[in-house]
Design an enzyme around this catalytic site. Sequence first.
Site, PDB file in Angstrom:
ATOM      1  N   CYS A   1      -4.040   0.608  -2.640  1.00 22.44           N
ATOM      2  CA  CYS A   1      -3.932  -0.635  -1.875  1.00 22.44           C
ATOM      3  C   CYS A   1      -2.829  -1.527  -2.438  1.00 22.44           C
ATOM      4  O   CYS A   1      -2.447  -1.423  -3.612  1.00 22.44           O
ATOM      5  CB  CYS A   1      -5.249  -1.398  -1.929  1.00 22.44           C
TER       6      CYS A   1
ATOM      7  N   GLU B   1      -2.907  -4.682  -3.221  1.00 17.70           N
ATOM      8  CA  GLU B   1      -3.330  -5.544  -4.325  1.00 17.70           C
ATOM      9  C   GLU B   1      -3.295  -4.770  -5.647  1.00 17.70           C
ATOM     10  O   GLU B   1      -2.881  -5.289  -6.691  1.00 17.70           O
ATOM     11  CB  GLU B   1      -4.760  -6.051  -4.079  1.00 17.70           C
TER      12      GLU B   1
ATOM     13  N   CYS C   1     -10.467  -3.463  -4.427  1.00 18.08           N
ATOM     14  CA  CYS C   1      -9.432  -4.432  -4.832  1.00 18.08           C
ATOM     15  C   CYS C   1     -10.067  -5.673  -5.455  1.00 18.08           C
ATOM     16  O   CYS C   1      -9.537  -6.240  -6.409  1.00 18.08           O
ATOM     17  CB  CYS C   1      -8.568  -4.813  -3.643  1.00 18.08           C
TER      18      CYS C   1
ATOM     19  N   ASN D   1       0.837  -1.201   0.000  1.00 24.56           N
ATOM     20  CA  ASN D   1       0.000   0.000   0.000  1.00 24.56           C
ATOM     21  C   ASN D   1       0.875   1.256   0.000  1.00 24.56           C
ATOM     22  O   ASN D   1       1.949   1.277   0.606  1.00 24.56           O
ATOM     23  CB  ASN D   1      -1.020   0.010   1.140  1.00 24.56           C
ATOM     24  N   VAL D   2       0.400   2.261  -0.711  1.00 25.70           N
ATOM     25  CA  VAL D   2       1.121   3.535  -0.845  1.00 25.70           C
ATOM     26  C   VAL D   2       0.129   4.644  -0.514  1.00 25.70           C
ATOM     27  O   VAL D   2      -0.797   4.909  -1.296  1.00 25.70           O
ATOM     28  CB  VAL D   2       1.693   3.714  -2.263  1.00 25.70           C
TER      29      VAL D   2
HETATM   30  N1  THU Z   1      -5.341  -1.631   2.306  1.00 21.48           N
HETATM   31  C1  THU Z   1      -4.763  -2.435   1.373  1.00 21.48           C
HETATM   32  O1  THU Z   1      -3.600  -2.240   0.996  1.00 21.48           O
HETATM   33  N2  THU Z   1      -5.512  -3.446   0.850  1.00 21.48           N
HETATM   34  C2  THU Z   1      -6.810  -3.713   1.188  1.00 21.48           C
HETATM   35  O2  THU Z   1      -7.427  -4.588   0.597  1.00 21.48           O
HETATM   36  C3  THU Z   1      -7.442  -2.958   2.271  1.00 21.48           C
HETATM   37  C4  THU Z   1      -6.698  -1.798   2.790  1.00 21.48           C
HETATM   38  C5  THU Z   1      -4.569  -0.507   2.849  1.00 21.48           C
HETATM   39  C6  THU Z   1      -5.041   0.836   2.404  1.00 21.48           C
HETATM   40  C7  THU Z   1      -4.555   1.750   3.517  1.00 21.48           C
HETATM   41  O3  THU Z   1      -3.237   2.180   3.222  1.00 21.48           O
HETATM   42  C8  THU Z   1      -4.506   0.829   4.726  1.00 21.48           C
HETATM   43  O4  THU Z   1      -4.629  -0.489   4.246  1.00 21.48           O
HETATM   44  C9  THU Z   1      -5.606   1.100   5.737  1.00 21.48           C
HETATM   45  O5  THU Z   1      -6.841   1.099   5.127  1.00 21.48           O
END
Ligand code: THU
Length: 139
Positions: free
Chosen positions: A62, A64, A100, A51-52
């Site tokens: 996210c 994914e 996602c 995640n960025v």
């Molecule tokens: N996040 C993901 O990377 N993937 C997901 O499927 C759900 C949420 C990340 C987004 C954000 O940076 C952090 O988790 C909190 O929501």
Amino acid sequence: MASSSILPDAQLDVLARHAEAAAHHAYAPYSRFFVGAAILLDSGEIVTGCNVENASYRLTTCAEQTAIASAIAKFGPEIRIRAVVVHNLNQSTCQPCGACRQTIAEFAPPTAIIVYPSPGGVTTCTLAELLPSSFSLDA
Ligand code: THU
């Protein structure tokens, strides 16, 4: 790692290790929720993402989606996803979010395997179970 009748446990373990390594690269100064994803392509290639986040919160990407964007950048638009393994460093239950799921559906069949952290371990399921009614222009 829960067993899967579709992917060998050894392959899922490799994906899980990739997802965990990717989570260590996450840029998550706002949520402090560090996520990594590893996707297995039909070609056998593994591509990871994390995640960025952004100070303008809604611009966050996210893990994914980062992995899928990286796969397309590396291998082109014809990629097909066989499996997605998601991991976080927060020891938290975390299913792929709705956005996602739809992004995965763009490049994966309903039978694609999705693995995500659950209480006491992981859950292994299919994309169709997570997203029974994806949006499609063909529907
Ligand atoms: N996040 C993901 O990377 N993937 C997901 O499927 C759900 C949420 C990340 C987004 C954000 O940076 C952090 O988790 C909190 O929501």
